[in-house]
Design an enzyme around this catalytic site. Structure first.
Site, PDB file in Angstrom:
ATOM      1  CE  LYS A 185      43.216  39.154  38.481  1.00  0.00           C
ATOM      2  NZ  LYS A 185      43.544  37.924  39.449  1.00  0.00           N
ATOM      3  CG  ASN A 186      45.403  40.328  41.501  1.00  0.00           C
ATOM      4  OD1 ASN A 186      44.312  39.600  41.345  1.00  0.00           O
ATOM      5  ND2 ASN A 186      46.594  40.099  41.667  1.00  0.00           N
ATOM      6  NE  ARG A 244      50.089  31.431  42.302  1.00  0.00           N
ATOM      7  CZ  ARG A 244      49.330  32.081  42.005  1.00  0.00           C
ATOM      8  NH1 ARG A 244      48.630  31.758  40.807  1.00  0.00           N
ATOM      9  NH2 ARG A 244      48.151  33.036  42.741  1.00  0.00           N
ATOM     10  NE  ARG A 288      40.973  32.849  36.358  1.00  0.00           N
ATOM     11  CZ  ARG A 288      42.541  32.450  37.331  1.00  0.00           C
ATOM     12  NH1 ARG A 288      43.055  31.553  36.447  1.00  0.00           N
ATOM     13  NH2 ARG A 288      42.631  32.818  37.865  1.00  0.00           N
ATOM     14  CB  CYS A 337      48.098  27.575  38.717  1.00  0.00           C
ATOM     15  SG  CYS A 337      48.899  28.528  39.120  1.00  0.00           S
ATOM     16  CG  ASP A 372      49.939  39.423  38.741  1.00  0.00           C
ATOM     17  OD1 ASP A 372      51.395  38.389  38.659  1.00  0.00           O
ATOM     18  OD2 ASP A 372      49.836  39.732  39.406  1.00  0.00           O
TER      19      ASP A 372
END
Ligand code: EPU
Length: 421
Positions: free
Chosen positions: A22-23, A122, A400, A117, A308
């Site tokens: 994803k990243n 962030r 997500r 968030c 993560d």
């Protein structure tokens, strides 16, 4: 809103396929703004965050179509609109990575400020500092960043911040510098494998980039970048999550396609916990028969232990023998999972950026609420290891970032169902 129903206590066994990262895929898709002609990006995971970026690209005049094989073909149809609207950006902070490419290619970008968030404040000051160093005139007003520059000029840019470098900040500056006039040196660049993937993609488009994957990246700007084909690297965080699921349920799990060199820190921590991990012919595997031992883990920018995977590792440590100390140095507030893990019987105390987890012999199922992507993954892992039934609510967080989660876990023998609330 869907929820997951998990009947835990089954050791997971078997093999799952690792999806594309994803990243890595998000900045790659943003970089297609720079291309003349078609780009074809293979191995793009099926995730809500990817759909969000595709919608943003649509607002920017870029078409993006997915084929049955999972490749996304993009083409810039018009450069008239360069605004990334708040309604989309607010759902995904990574949207900010269209800022650099828009500015470099079109001389103008207007992107909604992503805001904070649940994992922390962030800010994007490092992104803006880097782009300003390349000559962008930046204005922040009305909840939007507006950046302008007739032609960006290469410069020496220092991207170190209080919590290390910035992954997407480095991506933004790298993409902008690829089309700036002259040479840019990014000092204290982030080193994550996703940035190496981005540099490889840009290089295939015609950019000149050296040093990606190190703290010093040198970019010589070019006038034009062309469409190209590229395959997204495997998702190291997804791979790590399944390996930890195998360890937490004391099973045997192989993640096909995962790259061992991207997960050294996890290997080290699992090894210290007494979990067997090895590189196999096609990926990575764990085997965990006994109770894990408590270990100390501190999250750091790559190649340190990834933030993560902090929540998922904590889920494993809730069942360890002894007390483990988990310190979060990337997002000091990223502990939303602590209270929910406690609902399953975990014993965790938190002091600032550090959590002390006193391992228990067993967890017991309970209803829990997911708060963000990785916290949700931690709850799923704990639920798989717990005795009895756990309901994980707000599953949309998992959509997500985990491509086909329920199917993959079921293939490993998990008793997991997705239900509408
Ligand atoms: N930071 C600043 N100023 C900035 C940018 C960041 O102070 O301008 C701080 C952040 O607040 C944080 C630290 O620097 O404390 C690192 O943030 P970074 O900018 O590196 O994070 P990011 O690029 O926004 C990416 C991943 C995150 C991952 C982090 C850290 C993507 C799309 N997102 O975010 O992934 O946690 O790097 O590795 O690549 C996830 O996938 O669940 C996720 C949150």
């Amino acid at each position: 809103m869907d929820k997951l129903l998990i009947r835990g206590g089954v050791p997971l066994a078997g093999r799952v396929e690792c999806s594309g990262s994803k990243n890595a895929a998000l900045p790659l898709l943003a970089a297609t703004v720079l291309a003349e002609g078609e780009c074809r990006i293979e191995n793009v995971p099926r995730l809500n965050d990817i759909d969000t970026l595709v919608k943003i690209l649509g607002c920017l005049g870029v078409t993006a179509e997915r084929d049955a094989a999972g490749a996304v073909a993009t083409r810039v149809e018009s450069e008239g609109e360069s605004v990334a609207p708040y309604e989309l950006v607010r759902t995904m902070r990574a949207s900010v990575c269209v800022l650099g490419p828009l500015l470099a290619k079109r001389g103008y970008a207007r992107v909604a400020l992503p805001g904070g968030c649940v994992i922390g404040a962030r800010p994007i000051d490092l992104h803006l500092k880097g782009l300003a160093a390349l000559g962008a005139r930046i204005e922040v007003a009305g909840g939007y960043v507006t950046a302008r520059a007739e032609r960006l000029r290469g410069a020496r840019v220092y991207l170190g911040g209080a919590f290390g470098s910035s992954v997407l900040g480095t991506a933004n500056v790298m993409m902008a510098a690829a089309m700036a006039e002259g040479r840019t040196v990014i000092e204290h660049a982030a080193c994550e494998p996703e940035l190496v993937d981005l540099a490889n993609f840009l290089t295939a488009m015609g950019a000149s980039i050296e040093g990606a994957g190190s703290h010093r990246i040198v970019i010589r700007g070019v006038k034009r970048l062309d469409g190209t084909a590229h395959r997204v690297i495997p998702d190291r965080i997804e791979a790590g999550t399944y390996l930890l699921a195998g360890a937490a349920t004391r099973g045997e799990v192989e993640v096909a396609g995962a790259r061992p060199e991207h997960l050294d820190a996890l290997f080290d921590a699992l090894g210290a916990a007494g979990v067997e991990v090895e590189a196999t012919a096609g990926g990575l595997a764990v085997r965990a028969g006994a109770r894990p031992k408590a270990v100390e883990v501190t999250t750091l920018p790559y190649p340190g232990f990834p933030t993560d995977l902090q929540a998922q590792f904590m889920a494993l440590m809730t069942l360890a023998e002894g007390a483990s100390v988990i310190t979060e140095k990337v997002y000091p507030e990223r502990f939303m999972h602590v209270g929910e893990l406690a609902r399953l019987g975990a014993e965790i105390t938190r002091e600032g950026p550090t959590a002390v987890v006193t391992g228990v012999e067993r967890l017991a199922g309970a209803p829990v609420m997911a708060s963000d992507l990785r916290a949700s993954a931690a709850l799923v892992l704990a639920a798989l290891a717990a005795e009895g039934e756990t309901e994980v609510r707000r599953v949309y967080h998992l959509d997500r970032g985990y491509d086909g989660l329920t199917g993959k876990l079921r293939a490993l023998g998990a008793r997991i169902e997705r239900l509408s609330d």
